[in-house]
Design an enzyme around this catalytic site. Structure first.
Site, PDB file in Angstrom:
ATOM      1  N   CYS A   2       0.877  -1.174   0.000  1.00 15.70           N
ATOM      2  CA  CYS A   2       0.000   0.000   0.000  1.00 15.70           C
ATOM      3  C   CYS A   2       0.910   1.218   0.000  1.00 15.70           C
ATOM      4  O   CYS A   2       2.100   1.107   0.295  1.00 15.70           O
ATOM      5  CB  CYS A   2      -0.857   0.056   1.266  1.00 15.70           C
ATOM      6  SG  CYS A   2      -1.937  -1.363   1.462  1.00 15.70           S
ATOM      7  N   ARG A  27       2.014   0.883  -5.864  1.00 15.01           N
ATOM      8  CA  ARG A  27       2.084   0.012  -4.689  1.00 15.01           C
ATOM      9  C   ARG A  27       0.751  -0.674  -4.367  1.00 15.01           C
ATOM     10  O   ARG A  27       0.696  -1.594  -3.553  1.00 15.01           O
ATOM     11  CB  ARG A  27       2.523   0.818  -3.465  1.00 15.01           C
ATOM     12  CG  ARG A  27       3.870   1.457  -3.605  1.00 15.01           C
ATOM     13  CD  ARG A  27       4.195   2.272  -2.376  1.00 15.01           C
ATOM     14  NE  ARG A  27       4.378   1.411  -1.229  1.00 15.01           N
ATOM     15  CZ  ARG A  27       5.501   0.798  -0.906  1.00 15.01           C
ATOM     16  NH1 ARG A  27       6.561   0.958  -1.669  1.00 15.01           N
ATOM     17  NH2 ARG A  27       5.583   0.035   0.152  1.00 15.01           N
ATOM     18  N   TRP A  77      -3.791  -1.908  -1.436  1.00 13.33           N
ATOM     19  CA  TRP A  77      -3.809  -3.247  -2.043  1.00 13.33           C
ATOM     20  C   TRP A  77      -4.392  -4.139  -0.958  1.00 13.33           C
ATOM     21  O   TRP A  77      -3.759  -4.381   0.070  1.00 13.33           O
ATOM     22  CB  TRP A  77      -2.389  -3.677  -2.422  1.00 13.33           C
ATOM     23  CG  TRP A  77      -2.314  -4.987  -3.136  1.00 13.33           C
ATOM     24  CD1 TRP A  77      -2.466  -5.174  -4.479  1.00 13.33           C
ATOM     25  CD2 TRP A  77      -2.051  -6.277  -2.570  1.00 13.33           C
ATOM     26  NE1 TRP A  77      -2.316  -6.513  -4.771  1.00 13.33           N
ATOM     27  CE2 TRP A  77      -2.062  -7.204  -3.627  1.00 13.33           C
ATOM     28  CE3 TRP A  77      -1.814  -6.738  -1.276  1.00 13.33           C
ATOM     29  CZ2 TRP A  77      -1.843  -8.562  -3.431  1.00 13.33           C
ATOM     30  CZ3 TRP A  77      -1.599  -8.100  -1.080  1.00 13.33           C
ATOM     31  CH2 TRP A  77      -1.618  -8.985  -2.163  1.00 13.33           C
ATOM     32  N   ASN A 103       0.228   0.487   6.308  1.00 18.18           N
ATOM     33  CA  ASN A 103       0.697  -0.472   5.296  1.00 18.18           C
ATOM     34  C   ASN A 103       1.266  -1.658   6.060  1.00 18.18           C
ATOM     35  O   ASN A 103       2.067  -1.473   6.972  1.00 18.18           O
ATOM     36  CB  ASN A 103       1.782   0.208   4.444  1.00 18.18           C
ATOM     37  CG  ASN A 103       2.461  -0.752   3.488  1.00 18.18           C
ATOM     38  OD1 ASN A 103       1.895  -1.782   3.120  1.00 18.18           O
ATOM     39  ND2 ASN A 103       3.660  -0.416   3.079  1.00 18.18           N
ATOM     40  N   GLY A 104       0.831  -2.877   5.710  1.00 13.98           N
ATOM     41  CA  GLY A 104       1.345  -4.072   6.397  1.00 13.98           C
ATOM     42  C   GLY A 104       0.189  -4.941   6.865  1.00 13.98           C
ATOM     43  O   GLY A 104      -0.941  -4.798   6.396  1.00 13.98           O
ATOM     44  N   GLU A 483      10.768 -16.347 -17.038  1.00 13.38           N
ATOM     45  CA  GLU A 483      10.513 -14.914 -16.878  1.00 13.38           C
ATOM     46  C   GLU A 483       9.611 -14.391 -17.997  1.00 13.38           C
ATOM     47  O   GLU A 483       8.724 -13.558 -17.760  1.00 13.38           O
ATOM     48  CB  GLU A 483      11.848 -14.159 -16.829  1.00 13.38           C
ATOM     49  CG  GLU A 483      11.753 -12.644 -16.766  1.00 13.38           C
ATOM     50  CD  GLU A 483      10.980 -12.097 -15.562  1.00 13.38           C
ATOM     51  OE1 GLU A 483      10.669 -12.858 -14.628  1.00 13.38           O
ATOM     52  OE2 GLU A 483      10.666 -10.901 -15.587  1.00 13.38           O
ATOM     53  N   LYS A 487       6.118 -12.509 -17.279  1.00 10.54           N
ATOM     54  CA  LYS A 487       5.811 -11.155 -17.782  1.00 10.54           C
ATOM     55  C   LYS A 487       4.469 -11.163 -18.516  1.00 10.54           C
ATOM     56  O   LYS A 487       3.636 -10.308 -18.280  1.00 10.54           O
ATOM     57  CB  LYS A 487       6.879 -10.670 -18.760  1.00 10.54           C
ATOM     58  CG  LYS A 487       8.130 -10.034 -18.263  1.00 10.54           C
ATOM     59  CD  LYS A 487       8.068  -8.791 -17.452  1.00 10.54           C
ATOM     60  CE  LYS A 487       7.675  -9.022 -16.033  1.00 10.54           C
ATOM     61  NZ  LYS A 487       8.703  -9.275 -15.071  1.00 10.54           N
ATOM     62  N   GLU A 490       1.445 -11.755 -16.117  1.00 12.60           N
ATOM     63  CA  GLU A 490       1.229 -10.621 -15.202  1.00 12.60           C
ATOM     64  C   GLU A 490       0.460  -9.482 -15.848  1.00 12.60           C
ATOM     65  O   GLU A 490      -0.417  -8.904 -15.223  1.00 12.60           O
ATOM     66  CB  GLU A 490       2.585 -10.021 -14.793  1.00 12.60           C
ATOM     67  CG  GLU A 490       3.254 -10.662 -13.631  1.00 12.60           C
ATOM     68  CD  GLU A 490       4.467  -9.865 -13.194  1.00 12.60           C
ATOM     69  OE1 GLU A 490       5.345  -9.604 -14.047  1.00 12.60           O
ATOM     70  OE2 GLU A 490       4.542  -9.512 -12.005  1.00 12.60           O
ATOM     71  N   HIS A 506       7.329 -34.285 -21.077  1.00 14.50           N
ATOM     72  CA  HIS A 506       6.858 -34.917 -19.841  1.00 14.50           C
ATOM     73  C   HIS A 506       5.548 -34.307 -19.349  1.00 14.50           C
ATOM     74  O   HIS A 506       5.240 -34.392 -18.169  1.00 14.50           O
ATOM     75  CB  HIS A 506       7.949 -34.821 -18.765  1.00 14.50           C
ATOM     76  CG  HIS A 506       9.223 -35.462 -19.195  1.00 14.50           C
ATOM     77  ND1 HIS A 506       9.394 -36.821 -19.216  1.00 14.50           N
ATOM     78  CD2 HIS A 506      10.369 -34.924 -19.688  1.00 14.50           C
ATOM     79  CE1 HIS A 506      10.606 -37.099 -19.679  1.00 14.50           C
ATOM     80  NE2 HIS A 506      11.209 -35.959 -19.978  1.00 14.50           N
ATOM     81  N   LYS A 605       3.506  -3.618  -6.360  1.00 15.71           N
ATOM     82  CA  LYS A 605       4.931  -3.594  -6.677  1.00 15.71           C
ATOM     83  C   LYS A 605       5.779  -4.299  -5.634  1.00 15.71           C
ATOM     84  O   LYS A 605       6.693  -5.039  -5.956  1.00 15.71           O
ATOM     85  CB  LYS A 605       5.388  -2.139  -6.846  1.00 15.71           C
ATOM     86  CG  LYS A 605       6.820  -1.985  -7.295  1.00 15.71           C
ATOM     87  CD  LYS A 605       6.995  -2.421  -8.721  1.00 15.71           C
ATOM     88  CE  LYS A 605       8.423  -2.401  -9.175  1.00 15.71           C
ATOM     89  NZ  LYS A 605       8.632  -3.205 -10.395  1.00 15.71           N
TER      90      LYS A 605
END
Ligand code: M6R
Length: 610
Positions: A2, A27, A77, A103-104, A483, A487, A490, A506, A605
C-alpha cells in the site's frame, strides 16, 4: 503493498497528498482515501473510494475537501476485507478524533478486535487497520505520542503507520516495523511516505525510518524515537536520483520507458564495477578469505528476482564450480535448509521489502550464514539486514512488472560470479576474458534490439489472440523462458507457462495444438540443436512458434512461424539479451488487449506481506 503519504506544514495538504498518491499508485490501486484536519471546524474530514486515484480525484471534485495543513492519504492493495469504500484507508477511531493510514498486516488483529469490542468500541470495516485506530483511541487521554506508543506495543506483524489527531493540528506521527516508511524534510513542512518518488518534487532530504522507530513531525522539526520513547539521532540522507526518473518521459507507459532504460542501467553498472577486466565489488561486506572459503551458495528471492537468481546459478556454477542452490524465499524460510558458516546467501530483490525474502535471510543468519543482498532500493530493510549490499542502481522502477530491475539483477549476479572466479577458476582465463569483453558490449546490443522493437510489436500483435502460451528454453535460458511467461501472464492475464524445453515431453506437450503459441528461446549455444528438435515436435502438433534466435541464424526460419533476432554474444550472457524481446512481446500483447500495463490487476509492486 500500500502507499501512504502524510503532510504537515503551512500549505494546503490536499494537492500535495494527491500528487504524492499518484506516484505511489504502483504500490496498490484498488481503493484510496485522504483525510485533512479542517482549518475552520477543526474536524478531520475524509474522502474515500473504491478504485484508482483518478476516482478519488473525481470524488474530491464533487465533494470538496476543506482547507487544512495536516493530512494523511493512502492507496490500498487489499489484504483484510474487500476493496470497497468502507475498507479503504485512512481509518478513524470511534471518536473520529484519530485518523490513521497503515501499510502491512496486523497478525493479532482478531484478538485485539474482540477485546476492543468487549470494551464497547464499534467497528465499521473488515480491516486489521481499524484495530490500530481504535487501540490508539482507546489509549488516548490527550497525549497522542503516548497513545500511539502504547498501542503499537500491542501489535504483532508488520506495519508502517501515519497518525493524525483533531486535537493536535500541526502534528503527524509515524511508526514502522517491517514495512517501509520514509520521512521527507522540507522547508516549513515535512512529510511521510512509503517511498521516495512520492516526495521527490518536494525534497531530496530523507530519513529512512528504521524498524522499531517512530517519529513526531511538525512543520519545523522532526524527532525520531524508539518504540520505548527514547530519542535517537536519525541520519538525514540526500536522494540522488532525479525527478525525471519517476516520470514517463514521453512514453505511454512506465514499463516501456523502463525497458528502454536497460542499456543505460547496464552501462552505468559496468562503469562502476568493471575496471579493465577487474570486477570491483567493495560493498560485498565479506573479506577475501571469507569469499575464498565459500563452499555453497544459496540464492533466495521471489518472482522475477527468483528468475534472475536462477540465471545467476548457471553462470556462477560454470565459472567457479561452487554449487549454487536456489529457493523461492517463501520455501526457504520454512524448510529448515542446510546452511552453515561457509554458505553464502545471496538475496535478490528490487524493493528490498519483500516479506518472504526478508524472512529467508533472517533464517539464514540465525543459522550462521553470511548474507549479501542484490538490491535496487537504497536503504531498504533487506540492505540494512545484510552483511554486504550490491546495489543495482537501476533507478526507481514504477511499472509493476519488473524489467530493468531484472536485467540489473542478472548483470550483478554475473559480476559476482566473475568476482568469485578470482578465487575458484573453473573456466580457462581466455574464455573469461571473452565473457568480460562481450559483457561490455551488452548496452550496445540492447540498443540494437530496441531499434527493432516495431518488428517485435508486429509479431506480438499477430499472436495476441492465442489463449495460452508456452515459453521454452534450455540451460541458462530456462530462467529466461520462466521470466517471459511471468511477464506475459502478469500484464495480459493470458495463461502462460515457462518450462525447461527438455521437460516439454513430460507433460506440457499435451497443451500443444493450432490454438497455442510457443515462444522458444533459442540463441546459438551448445544446446541449440536440442531446441530445434523441440521446435520440430511442436510443429508436428501444429503449435505456432515464435523463436528468439541469434542474428545470422537462417536455419531457424524453417522451424518457426516468426523469428525475432538478437545480436550475438557469449552463450552465458544471452539471458541479458533475450530478456528484451520477451519483455516487449508481453508489453505489446498487453497493450493490444487493452490491459493496464503499469498496474495489472491484483498485483502490487512490493509484497510486504507473506
Ligand atoms: O521487490 P522484489 O524484487 O523482492 O519483488 C519480488 C517479486 O514480487 C517481483 O519480482 C514480482 O514477481 C514482479 N511483479 C515481477 O514482475
Amino acid at each position: 503493498m500500500c502507499g501512504i503519504i502524510g503532510y504537515v506544514g503551512k500549505r494546503s495538504a490536499t494537492p500535495i497528498l494527491i500528487d504524492g498518491l499518484r506516484k505511489l499508485e504502483y504500490r496498490g490501486y484498488d481503493s484510496s482515501g485522504i483525510g485533512v484536519i479542517a482549518n475552520t471546524s477543526g474536524n478531520i474530514v475524509v474522502r474515500k473510494t473504491k478504485g484508482k486515484i483518478k476516482d478519488l480525484v473525481n470524488l474530491i471534485d464533487k465533494q470538496k475537501l476543506p482547507q487544512g495543513q495536516t493530512g494523511l492519504s493512502h492507496t490500498r492493495w487489499a489484504t483484510h476485507g474487500a476493496p470497497n469504500r468502507a475498507n479503504a484507508h485512512p481509518h478513524f477511531d470511534d471518536s473520529k478524533k484519530i485518523l490513521i493510514a497503515h501499510n502491512g498486516i496486523i497478525e493479532n488483529y482478531e484478538s485485539l478486535k474482540e477485546n476492543l469490542k468487549r470494551q464497547g468500541h464499534k467497528f465499521v470495516s473488515d480491516t486489521d487497520t481499524e484495530v490500530i485506530a481504535q487501540l490508539i483511541g482507546h489509549f488516548y487521554k490527550g497525549d497522542l505520542f503516548d497513545a500511539v506508543k502504547r498501542a503499537i506495543r500491542q501489535l504483532r506483524g508488520a506495519f508502517a503507520l501515519g497518525v493524525i489527531c483533531k486535537d493536535h493540528p500541526g502534528t503527524l506521527i509515524a511508526a514502522r516495523i517491517g514495512s517501509p516508511l520514509i520521512i521527507g524534510i522540507g522547508k516549513d513542512e515535512n512529510y511521510i511516505a512509503s517511498d521516495v518518488p512520492a516526495i521527490l518534487n518536494l525534497t531530496r532530504k530523507v530519513i529512512y525510518l528504521k524498524d522499531g522507530e517512530m517519529a513526531v513531525l511538525k512543520d519545523d522539526k522532526v524527532d525520531v524515537f524508539t518504540f520505548l520513547g527514547k530519542k535517537v539521532a536519525a541520519k538525514v540522507r540526500t536522494v540522488t536520483f532525479n525527478v525525471d526518473a519517476v516520470k514517463k518521459g514521453g512514453f505511454p507507459h512506465f514499463m516501456i520507458k523502463e525497458i528502454h532504460e536497460q542499456p543505460d542501467v547496464i552501462e552505468g553498472m559496468l562503469k562502476l564495477r568493471l575496471k579493465g577486466s577487474k570486477v570491483v565489488l567493495k560493498e560485498i561486506g565479506l573479506k577475501a578469505s571469507e569469499l575464498k572459503g565459500i563452499n555453497h551458495i544459496f540464492v533466495v528471492a521471489c518472482g522475477t528476482a527468483y528468475h534472475a537468481g536462477l540465471a545467476g546459478k548457471y553462470f556462477i556454477e560454470k565459472l567457479t564450480r561452487i554449487p549454487v542452490s536456489i529457493d523461492a524465499a517463501s520455501e526457504f524460510r520454512y524448510r529448515d535448509p542446510v546452511v552453515g558458516k561457509k554458505t553464502l546467501i545471496i538475496a535478490v530483490s528490487q524493493s528490498g521489502e519483500t516479506a518472504d525474502t526478508l524472512a529467508a535471510i533472517r533464517e539464514a543468519k540465525r543459522k550462521g550464514a553470511k548474507v549479501v543482498s542484490i538490491c535496487n532500493a537504497v536503504g531498504s530493510s533487506l540492505t540494512r539486514e545484510s552483511d554486504g549490499v550490491l546495489y543495482t542502481h537501476a533507478g526507481p522502477e514504477i511499472g509493476v512488472a519488473s524489467t530493468k530491475a531484472y536485467i540489473a539483477q542478472i548483470a550483478m549476479l554475473f559480476l559476482l560470479g566473475l568476482r568469485l572466479y578470482d578465487f575458484k577458476k573453473a573456466l580457462p582465463k581466455k574464455e573469461v576474458s571473452r565473457i568480460i569483453r562481450e559483457f561490455k558490449k551488452i548496452p550496445g546490443r540492447h540498443k540494437e534490439i530496441l531499434a527493432g522493437k516495431d518488428k517485435i510489436a508486429k509479431v506480438a500483435k499477430k499472436n495476441s489472440h492465442f489463449g495460452c502460451f508456452l515459453f521454452l528454453g534450455r540451460n541458462i535460458n530456462y530462467p529466461s523462458a520462466m521470466e517471459g511467461a511471468l511477464k506475459l501472464k502478469e500484464i495480459s492475464y493470458i495463461p502462460a507457462e515457462g518450462y525447461p524445453a527438455g521437460e516439454m515431453k513430460h507433460g506440457p506437450i499435451a497443451l500443444i495444438d493450432e490454438y497455442r503459441a510457443v515462444v522458444c528461446v533459442s540463441p546459438q549455444s551448445d544446446i541449440y540443436e536440442k531446441m530445434i528438435s523441440n521446435m520440430q515436435e511442436i510443429r508436428a502438433r501444429k503449435g505456432k512458434i515464435i523463436a528468439i534466435a541469434t542474428q545470422g541464424d537462417a536455419v531457424i526460419k524453417k522451424h518457426a512461424n516468426h523469428v525475432i533476432y538478437v545480436p550475438p554474444t557469449h552463450n552465458l550472457l544471452t539471458p541479458l539479451l533475450v530478456a528484451l524481446p520477451l519483455q516487449l512481446i508481453a508489453y505489446y500483447i498487453a497493450v493490444q488487449l487493452g490491459c493496464d500495463v503499469d498496474q495489472p490487476r491484483n498485483l502490487a509492486k512490493s509484497v510486504t506481506v507473506e
